[in-house]
Design a protein around this motif. Structure first.
Motif, PDB file in Angstrom:
ATOM      1  N   ASP A 274       5.118   7.817   9.091  1.00  0.00           N
ATOM      2  CA  ASP A 274       4.735   6.839  10.123  1.00  0.00           C
ATOM      3  C   ASP A 274       3.476   6.124   9.657  1.00  0.00           C
ATOM      4  OD1 ASP A 274       4.746   5.411  12.495  1.00  0.00           O
ATOM      5  OD2 ASP A 274       5.164   7.173  13.730  1.00  0.00           O
TER       6      ASP A 274
ATOM      7  N   ASN B 114      -8.768  11.767   7.946  1.00  0.00           N
ATOM      8  CA  ASN B 114      -9.714  12.100   6.883  1.00  0.00           C
ATOM      9  C   ASN B 114      -9.523  11.184   5.682  1.00  0.00           C
ATOM     10  OD1 ASN B 114     -11.792  14.037   6.109  1.00  0.00           O
ATOM     11  ND2 ASN B 114     -10.355  14.667   4.491  1.00  0.00           N
ATOM     12  N   LEU B 115     -10.521  10.321   5.430  1.00  0.00           N
ATOM     13  CA  LEU B 115     -10.503   9.435   4.271  1.00  0.00           C
ATOM     14  C   LEU B 115      -9.257   8.555   4.246  1.00  0.00           C
ATOM     15  CD1 LEU B 115     -11.866  11.942   1.577  1.00  0.00           C
ATOM     16  CD2 LEU B 115     -13.144  10.212   2.861  1.00  0.00           C
ATOM     17  N   VAL B 116      -8.962   7.939   5.368  1.00  0.00           N
ATOM     18  CA  VAL B 116      -7.787   7.075   5.477  1.00  0.00           C
ATOM     19  C   VAL B 116      -8.192   5.645   5.852  1.00  0.00           C
ATOM     20  CG1 VAL B 116      -5.607   6.697   6.722  1.00  0.00           C
ATOM     21  CG2 VAL B 116      -6.324   9.029   6.149  1.00  0.00           C
TER      22      VAL B 116
ATOM     23  N   VAL C 172      -0.257   4.557  10.525  1.00  0.00           N
ATOM     24  CA  VAL C 172      -1.381   4.686  11.467  1.00  0.00           C
ATOM     25  C   VAL C 172      -1.710   3.361  12.174  1.00  0.00           C
ATOM     26  CG1 VAL C 172      -2.485   6.635  10.280  1.00  0.00           C
ATOM     27  CG2 VAL C 172      -3.225   4.321   9.744  1.00  0.00           C
ATOM     28  N   CYS C 173      -1.277   2.255  11.592  1.00  0.00           N
ATOM     29  CA  CYS C 173      -1.566   0.962  12.221  1.00  0.00           C
ATOM     30  C   CYS C 173      -0.523   0.617  13.272  1.00  0.00           C
ATOM     31  CB  CYS C 173      -1.587  -0.144  11.168  1.00  0.00           C
ATOM     32  SG  CYS C 173      -2.739   0.221   9.848  1.00  0.00           S
TER      33      CYS C 173
ATOM     34  N   SER D 255       3.551   7.592   3.250  1.00  0.00           N
ATOM     35  CA  SER D 255       4.301   7.912   2.032  1.00  0.00           C
ATOM     36  C   SER D 255       5.338   9.016   2.278  1.00  0.00           C
ATOM     37  CB  SER D 255       3.323   8.348   0.927  1.00  0.00           C
ATOM     38  OG  SER D 255       3.995   9.109  -0.047  1.00  0.00           O
TER      39      SER D 255
ATOM     40  N   ASP E  30       2.114  10.276   7.679  1.00  0.00           N
ATOM     41  CA  ASP E  30       1.645   9.551   6.497  1.00  0.00           C
ATOM     42  C   ASP E  30       2.664   8.462   6.191  1.00  0.00           C
ATOM     43  OD1 ASP E  30      -0.626  10.257   4.189  1.00  0.00           O
ATOM     44  OD2 ASP E  30       1.038   9.028   3.445  1.00  0.00           O
TER      45      ASP E  30
ATOM     46  N   ILE F  79       0.839  -1.203   0.000  1.00  0.00           N
ATOM     47  CA  ILE F  79       0.000   0.000   0.000  1.00  0.00           C
ATOM     48  C   ILE F  79       0.877   1.258   0.000  1.00  0.00           C
ATOM     49  CG2 ILE F  79      -1.605   1.293   1.481  1.00  0.00           C
ATOM     50  CD1 ILE F  79      -2.878  -1.530   1.978  1.00  0.00           C
TER      51      ILE F  79
ATOM     52  N   TYR G 187      -3.024  19.370   3.265  1.00  0.00           N
ATOM     53  CA  TYR G 187      -3.757  20.640   3.245  1.00  0.00           C
ATOM     54  C   TYR G 187      -4.590  20.847   4.502  1.00  0.00           C
ATOM     55  CZ  TYR G 187      -8.373  18.732   1.743  1.00  0.00           C
ATOM     56  OH  TYR G 187      -9.578  18.069   1.667  1.00  0.00           O
ATOM     57  N   LEU G 188      -5.087  19.745   5.092  1.00  0.00           N
ATOM     58  CA  LEU G 188      -5.885  19.910   6.315  1.00  0.00           C
ATOM     59  C   LEU G 188      -4.975  20.191   7.517  1.00  0.00           C
ATOM     60  CD1 LEU G 188      -8.569  17.136   5.706  1.00  0.00           C
ATOM     61  CD2 LEU G 188      -8.863  19.625   5.532  1.00  0.00           C
TER      62      LEU G 188
ATOM     63  N   ASN H 139      -8.760   3.005   3.410  1.00  0.00           N
ATOM     64  CA  ASN H 139      -7.604   2.641   2.571  1.00  0.00           C
ATOM     65  C   ASN H 139      -6.615   1.728   3.290  1.00  0.00           C
ATOM     66  OD1 ASN H 139      -7.930   5.863   1.348  1.00  0.00           O
ATOM     67  ND2 ASN H 139      -7.952   4.104  -0.020  1.00  0.00           N
ATOM     68  N   ILE H 140      -6.954   1.274   4.499  1.00  0.00           N
ATOM     69  CA  ILE H 140      -5.980   0.451   5.231  1.00  0.00           C
ATOM     70  C   ILE H 140      -6.576  -0.916   5.562  1.00  0.00           C
ATOM     71  CG2 ILE H 140      -4.743   2.432   6.203  1.00  0.00           C
ATOM     72  CD1 ILE H 140      -6.212   1.793   8.857  1.00  0.00           C
TER      73      ILE H 140
ATOM     74  N   GLY I  39      -1.752  12.827   3.763  1.00  0.00           N
ATOM     75  CA  GLY I  39      -1.656  13.077   2.315  1.00  0.00           C
ATOM     76  C   GLY I  39      -0.718  14.233   2.042  1.00  0.00           C
TER      77      GLY I  39
HETATM   78  C1  LIG Z   1      -7.279   9.274   0.420  1.00  0.00           C
HETATM   79  S1  LIG Z   1      -5.761   9.817   1.063  1.00  0.00           S
HETATM   80  C2  LIG Z   1      -6.300  11.043   2.235  1.00  0.00           C
HETATM   81  C3  LIG Z   1      -5.210  12.041   2.556  1.00  0.00           C
HETATM   82  C4  LIG Z   1      -5.647  13.222   3.435  1.00  0.00           C
HETATM   83  N1  LIG Z   1      -6.119  12.812   4.722  1.00  0.00           N
HETATM   84  C5  LIG Z   1      -6.673  14.065   2.719  1.00  0.00           C
HETATM   85  O1  LIG Z   1      -7.800  14.171   3.217  1.00  0.00           O
HETATM   86  O2  LIG Z   1      -6.332  14.620   1.652  1.00  0.00           O
HETATM   87  C6  LIG Z   1      -5.232   8.473   2.084  1.00  0.00           C
HETATM   88  C7  LIG Z   1      -3.858   8.708   2.705  1.00  0.00           C
HETATM   89  O3  LIG Z   1      -3.587   7.665   3.648  1.00  0.00           O
HETATM   90  C8  LIG Z   1      -2.209   7.360   3.578  1.00  0.00           C
HETATM   91  N2  LIG Z   1      -2.028   6.029   4.154  1.00  0.00           N
HETATM   92  C9  LIG Z   1      -2.430   4.831   3.647  1.00  0.00           C
HETATM   93  N3  LIG Z   1      -2.115   3.845   4.503  1.00  0.00           N
HETATM   94  C10 LIG Z   1      -1.509   4.425   5.580  1.00  0.00           C
HETATM   95  C11 LIG Z   1      -0.953   3.941   6.784  1.00  0.00           C
HETATM   96  N4  LIG Z   1      -0.973   2.646   7.080  1.00  0.00           N
HETATM   97  N5  LIG Z   1      -0.408   4.830   7.641  1.00  0.00           N
HETATM   98  C12 LIG Z   1      -0.367   6.167   7.340  1.00  0.00           C
HETATM   99  N6  LIG Z   1      -0.884   6.684   6.221  1.00  0.00           N
HETATM  100  C13 LIG Z   1      -1.442   5.824   5.343  1.00  0.00           C
HETATM  101  C14 LIG Z   1      -1.878   7.478   2.111  1.00  0.00           C
HETATM  102  O4  LIG Z   1      -0.502   7.631   1.887  1.00  0.00           O
HETATM  103  C15 LIG Z   1      -2.706   8.721   1.737  1.00  0.00           C
HETATM  104  O5  LIG Z   1      -1.963   9.890   1.918  1.00  0.00           O
END
Ligand SMILES: C[S@@+](CC[C@H](N)C(=O)[O-])C[C@H]1O[C@@H](n2cnc3c(N)ncnc32)[C@H](O)[C@@H]1O
Length: 277
Positions: free
Chosen positions: A118, A137-139, A120-121, A95, A93, A25, A77-78, A142-143, A74
């Motif tokens: 870092d 926000n919207l994370v 989040v898990c 990435s 994040d 991911i 911006y927030l 995706n995990i 991400g």
């Molecule tokens: C849809 S984006 C949202 C980014 C931001 N919160 C926004 O609202 O624009 C999801 C983000 O989660 C990050 N991400 C995915 N898995 C993650 C993890 N295990 N730990 C930290 N960040 C992670 C991705 O790199 C990406 O930047």
């Protein structure tokens, strides 16, 4: 070693480092970092600006002088927005490239944000009970590791601290088991009209991969992984981890822009506010 730090160290010993799933991911987001940053473009998409962000801001309340963690920031911006509102912001994040972009964008502003690569898990860089507020926000959609992330959020929050997180609404999740049946393109909005939204196999919690498009309509270099889960999974994970649910919102567009005809009929996002008890 202080008591808190001791607890943190013993917690860490029980955990595993970045696993293969997270690595895959992380690579997706690294390879999509440039396209994602340009899509967000320092302010989010119209769906973010006109539906999601006002609701998130309302649920966060006054952030001034609060220690706020933006978990999965991400391009940040927030994090920058709430730093300008007076919060003491740390943003993490997975990435490296997105954290690099966030740092560059913050350099142009008269604010400070503490950015860290870092997970989040498994939040390596944060000891226990550091934050008043977590925004994610919207994370979480995706995990793969929802349980771990919610446990980590609980660990790094102070008692009484709040977690605000948003997801694409799981009952109408077009990154999962649902999709709009589309009609004709509306020449005014340039969007196709919605006929109805089809949902099936809602209970199958699994991973889906989807390509996003840039503003110019080009495909992102890599697909993005989305993990569909039911509403009850999100709620019960919060409750069993020691959170009290304070608010659950299904935000609607803030104005009557005809562009959002579909989003006025069924909710696009869900936003949760929960407190560490
Ligand atoms: C849809 S984006 C949202 C980014 C931001 N919160 C926004 O609202 O624009 C999801 C983000 O989660 C990050 N991400 C995915 N898995 C993650 C993890 N295990 N730990 C930290 N960040 C992670 C991705 O790199 C990406 O930047």
């Amino acid at each position: 070693m202080g008591q808190d730090l001791e607890k943190f160290e013993s917690f860490r010993r029980d955990r595993f480092p970045l696993n293969i799933m997270d690595e895959r991911i992380r690579e997706q987001w690294e390879n999509n970092a440039e396209a994602f940053s340009s899509l967000i473009d320092g302010e989010g998409t119209p769906h973010h600006r006109k539906i999601l962000n006002p609701c998130v801001e309302k649920l966060l309340g006054d952030v001034k002088d609060k220690k706020l963690l933006d978990a999965g920031c991400g391009e940040g911006y927030l994090a920058r927005y709430y730093a300008k509102k007076g919060a003491d912001v740390t943003a993490i994040d997975l990435s490296q490239r997105l954290i690099g972009a966030s740092e560059q964008l913050t350099d142009n502003e008269d604010i400070t944000v503490d950015y860290r690569v870092d997970n989040v898990c498994y939040i390596e860089s944060v000891p226990n009970a550091e934050f008043d507020i977590i925004l994610s926000n919207l994370v979480l959609l995706n995990i793969p590791c929802l349980d771990d992330a919610i446990k980590e959020f609980h660990r790094v929050l102070k008692v009484g601290g709040v977690l605000v997180f948003s997801i694409v609404h799981p009952a109408f999740n077009f990154y999962g088991p649902g999709s709009w049946q589309m009609g004709e393109r509306n020449p005014k909005t340039k969007r196709r009209e919605g006929i109805y939204f089809k949902v099936d196999r809602y209970f199958e919690e699994k991973e889906y991969e989807r390509y996003w498009k840039t503003k110019q309509g080009d495909r992102f270099p890599e697909p993005i992984s989305f993990f569909h889960r039911t509403f009850s999974t999100y709620l019960n994970t919060l409750i069993s981890t020691g959170f009290k649910l304070l608010v659950l919102e299904e935000p609607q567009p803030i104005d009557d822009d005809s562009f959002f005809e579909r989003e006025r009929r069924i909710p696009f996002f869900a936003v949760f506010k929960a407190q560490k008890i």
